[in-house]
Design an enzyme around this catalytic site. Structure first.
Site, PDB file in Angstrom:
ATOM      1  N   THR A  32      51.260  62.028  -3.268  1.00 25.55           N
ATOM      2  CA  THR A  32      49.859  62.303  -2.970  1.00 25.55           C
ATOM      3  C   THR A  32      49.366  63.509  -3.757  1.00 25.55           C
ATOM      4  OG1 THR A  32      49.973  63.899  -1.129  1.00 25.55           O
ATOM      5  CG2 THR A  32      50.382  61.562  -0.605  1.00 25.55           C
ATOM      6  N   ASP A  56      43.633  64.746   0.586  1.00 24.57           N
ATOM      7  CA  ASP A  56      43.446  66.155   0.928  1.00 24.57           C
ATOM      8  C   ASP A  56      44.104  66.329   2.291  1.00 24.57           C
ATOM      9  OD1 ASP A  56      42.640  68.637   1.801  1.00 24.57           O
ATOM     10  OD2 ASP A  56      40.500  68.336   1.412  1.00 24.57           O
ATOM     11  N   ASN A  83      55.042  69.235   0.899  1.00 19.15           N
ATOM     12  CA  ASN A  83      55.069  70.212  -0.186  1.00 19.15           C
ATOM     13  C   ASN A  83      53.690  70.800  -0.495  1.00 19.15           C
ATOM     14  OD1 ASN A  83      56.198  71.454  -2.750  1.00 19.15           O
ATOM     15  ND2 ASN A  83      54.707  70.037  -3.625  1.00 19.15           N
ATOM     16  N   SER A 134      58.826  75.568   3.093  1.00 14.68           N
ATOM     17  CA  SER A 134      58.453  76.897   3.546  1.00 14.68           C
ATOM     18  C   SER A 134      58.657  77.859   2.380  1.00 14.68           C
ATOM     19  CB  SER A 134      59.297  77.278   4.766  1.00 14.68           C
ATOM     20  OG  SER A 134      58.985  78.581   5.223  1.00 14.68           O
ATOM     21  N   TYR A 148      49.496  84.313   3.373  1.00 10.84           N
ATOM     22  CA  TYR A 148      50.503  83.336   2.954  1.00 10.84           C
ATOM     23  C   TYR A 148      51.786  83.532   3.763  1.00 10.84           C
ATOM     24  CZ  TYR A 148      53.771  80.699   0.073  1.00 10.84           C
ATOM     25  OH  TYR A 148      54.731  79.817  -0.362  1.00 10.84           O
ATOM     26  N   LYS A 152      53.624  80.718   6.354  1.00  9.82           N
ATOM     27  CA  LYS A 152      55.000  80.238   6.271  1.00  9.82           C
ATOM     28  C   LYS A 152      55.806  80.627   7.512  1.00  9.82           C
ATOM     29  CE  LYS A 152      54.503  78.080   2.418  1.00  9.82           C
ATOM     30  NZ  LYS A 152      54.476  76.590   2.424  1.00  9.82           N
ATOM     31  N   THR A 183      56.769  78.369 -11.448  1.00 10.69           N
ATOM     32  CA  THR A 183      55.810  77.270 -11.358  1.00 10.69           C
ATOM     33  C   THR A 183      54.406  77.849 -11.544  1.00 10.69           C
ATOM     34  OG1 THR A 183      55.483  77.501  -8.974  1.00 10.69           O
ATOM     35  CG2 THR A 183      57.322  76.113  -9.706  1.00 10.69           C
TER      36      THR A 183
END
Length: 272
Positions: A32, A56, A83, A134, A148, A152, A183
């Site tokens: 997705t 979404d 993810n 996580s 953030y 988590k 990333t």
């Protein structure tokens, strides 16, 4: 035996790397993304083995519809990998209401909606594995990433609870806790709050700690994720990278030392 894997946030980064790793070995994969054009290369290369779905994750109804579509298409869902998510950079004071709400909406509620959607499927199958992405920042914290971090920590508590609730249905739950990886998480995928000059030094110190050695190679995580999915008794928590475990050990040693130091005060507060 081939598995059917559902991965959110598969347009790039970990999601896309892992999706391709599963497809290469013959699994069926539902991928997705908000923009399915980013998944066209997977479809071109792997054909009917991959099902792209525009999603979404903040939309609960669409999340349930995506799971229904995946189940109807492939007949089952063996693994859900939640993810989808992003990083919000900014001190607590700098963070706007909208930024904070959107961070929690995606990283926590988006994950919750997909989890809720897949549970009836897995209960009916009598098996399944829910993997929540996580972070080491769900165990320890860094400045400039407070909301953030909070998202988590919420994922950690939600998932640990879930594991205790669904184990008798044959459903396993795992938390993947990566340290930093190279990333686009801190780049194109990130949001940055409006700065307040008083925090310039805090941010400079934060940036100074972001040396190359602490960042892992994203592609190197694929083998660990394949092993996790294939494990007969997968762990509730799995660190990815060399930095996370030593850091967590130090954090917990410090916490234990503080709790012990204040143990008499804590006991007295019990009242009997």
């Amino acid at each position: 035996m081939a598995k059917t894997i559902f991965i959110t946030g598969a347009s790039r980064g970990f999601g896309k790397i892992w999706a391709e790793a599963f497809l290469k070995r013959g699994d069926k994969v539902i991928v997705t993304a908000r923009n399915t054009d980013t998944l066209a290369d997977l479809v071109s290369k792997y054909g009917d083995a991959v099902l792209p779905i525009q999603l979404d994750v903040n939309n609960r109804a669409d999340s349930f519809a995506a799971v229904s579509q995946a189940k109807a298409h492939f007949g089952r869902i063996d693994v859900l990998i939640n993810n989808a998510g992003y990083g919000l950079f900014g001190t607590i004071e700098e963070t706007s209401e909208q930024e904070a709400r959107e961070q929690i909406e995606t990283n926590v509620f988006g994950l919750l909606w997909l989890t809720q959607a897949v549970l009836p499927v897995m209960r009916a199958q009598g098996s399944g594995h829910i993997i929540q992405v996580s972070s080491i920042l769900g165990v320890a914290t860094l400045p400039v990433l407070g909301i953030y971090n909070a998202s988590k920590f919420a994922v950690e508590g939600l998932s640990e609870t879930l594991a205790s609730e669904v184990k008798d249905f044959g459903i396993k739950v795992s938390l993947i806790e990566p340290n930093g990886f190279s990333t686009e998480w801190a780049g194109a995928s990130a949001i940055y709050s409006e700065p307040i000059a008083a925090y310039d030094q805090v941010k400079a110190d934060f940036q100074a700690g972001l040396v190359d050695e602490i960042f892992g190679v994203p592609e190197a995580t694929a083998g660990a994720v394949l092993k996790l999915v294939d494990a007969e008794n997968p762990p509730l928590r799995l660190f990815l990278g060399k930095v996370a475990l030593p850091w967590a050990k130090q954090v917990y040693a410090d916490r234990l030392a503080t709790w012990e130091e204040w143990a008499d005060v804590s006991a007295a507060a019990h009242g009997k």
